[in-house]
Design a protein around this motif. Structure first.
Motif, PDB file in Angstrom:
ATOM      1  N   GLY A  36       1.124  -1.430   0.423  1.00 15.98           N
ATOM      2  CA  GLY A  36       0.288   0.088  -0.280  1.00 15.98           C
ATOM      3  C   GLY A  36       0.885   1.414  -0.073  1.00 15.98           C
ATOM      4  O   GLY A  36       1.694   0.762   0.136  1.00 15.98           O
ATOM      5  N   VAL A  40      -1.881   4.414   4.367  1.00 15.66           N
ATOM      6  CA  VAL A  40      -3.191   4.092   3.854  1.00 15.66           C
ATOM      7  C   VAL A  40      -3.655   3.230   5.101  1.00 15.66           C
ATOM      8  O   VAL A  40      -4.193   2.378   5.162  1.00 15.66           O
ATOM      9  N   VAL A 207      -3.282  -5.632  -0.460  1.00 18.25           N
ATOM     10  CA  VAL A 207      -2.850  -4.760  -0.442  1.00 18.25           C
ATOM     11  C   VAL A 207      -4.600  -3.755   0.067  1.00 18.25           C
ATOM     12  O   VAL A 207      -4.872  -4.115   0.600  1.00 18.25           O
ATOM     13  N   THR A 209      -5.244  -0.201   1.215  1.00 14.00           N
ATOM     14  CA  THR A 209      -6.038   1.415   0.657  1.00 14.00           C
ATOM     15  C   THR A 209      -7.254   1.947   1.424  1.00 14.00           C
ATOM     16  O   THR A 209      -8.694   1.198   1.761  1.00 14.00           O
ATOM     17  N   HIS A 230      -3.465  -0.097  -7.125  1.00 12.30           N
ATOM     18  CA  HIS A 230      -3.479   0.649  -5.825  1.00 12.30           C
ATOM     19  C   HIS A 230      -2.152   1.061  -5.185  1.00 12.30           C
ATOM     20  O   HIS A 230      -2.595   1.896  -4.111  1.00 12.30           O
TER      21      HIS A 230
END
Length: 233
Positions: A36, A40, A207, A209, A230
């Motif tokens: 990331g 985030v 991941v 976000t 992302h």
């Protein structure tokens, strides 16, 4: 065996929510890479895992044991080793003394330096008497990882170990992570911004976000484009 599992974590800084229903797991003998951009929530998640932050909701499990209510030193004693971003070695202590700080939660019979740390990082064996602050950034990173391994952890958490490190040391860190995975005695949670390094090592990828896990699964099953979109602004 599932070494580490976090389930539905909600974490707040005052009124601002930093993590929203975050779940992930790390298997023993496997590498889970958390990716990331900056800001985030990756470090917030790590601080929650090691006990520096308390979740408003959710659970942290270590080998099936609920450790959500444990303090940081209790989690370390239970088997979670943390290599923080920025390394945080003790600059005025020698390399040997830095390594020996990993003894704190070990019984007397285990208070020795495992030979494997010098096999993984041979430069440390030649610098035992030097102060930590006199080492290069890459050598300090090696020292920080070695200090964590002295603890004989069940889970090792690495927060962006390649940040600001020269390519030759990055290769050494990659080899170390592969060795630890192949030995199969601990789970490895690797937090990274750089897709290529992470993807080469990962068994599973998550991941983040905006405080949420938006992509997760086996590394072999995830398309690079689904991940990297992302990671770009």
């Amino acid at each position: 065996m599932t070494a580490l599992a976090v389930t539905n974590l909600d974490v707040f800084y005052g009124a601002a929510q930093a993590l929203r229903g975050v779940s992930l797991s790390v298997e023993t003998g496997k590498v889970c890479c958390l990716l990331g951009r900056n800001g985030v929530g990756k470090t917030t998640l790590l601080r929650t895992i090691i006990g520096q932050l308390k979740p408003r909701r959710g659970q942290v499990m270590l080998e099936g044991r609920d450790i959500t209510g444990l303090k940081p030193f209790e989690r370390a004693k239970s088997g979670i080793a943390y290599v923080p971003q920025g390394r945080e070695i003790f600059p005025l202590l020698t390399v040997k003394e830095n390594l020996e700080t990993g003894f704190a939660h070990l019984p007397g019979t285990q208070r020795n330096l495992p030979p494997e740390i010098f096999e993984l990082f041979p430069v440390l064996a030649t610098m035992l008497g030097r102060r930590g602050g006199d080492l290069s950034g890459g050598q300090q990173q090696q020292l920080a990882i070695a200090r964590a391994l002295v603890m004989r952890p069940k889970v090792i958490v690495l927060d962006e170990p390649t940040e600001g490190i020269q390519p030759s040391i990055i290769k050494d860190i990659g080899r170390t992570i592969r060795f630890l995975r192949e030995r199969g005695q601990m789970g490895i949670l690797l937090v990274e911004q750089y897709f290529d390094f992470a993807h080469e090592l990962a068994d599973t990828i998550a991941v983040m976000t905006r405080g949420e896990i938006v992509v997760s699964g086996a590394a072999a099953d995830l398309e690079a484009a689904a991940i990297t979109r992302h990671l770009t602004i």
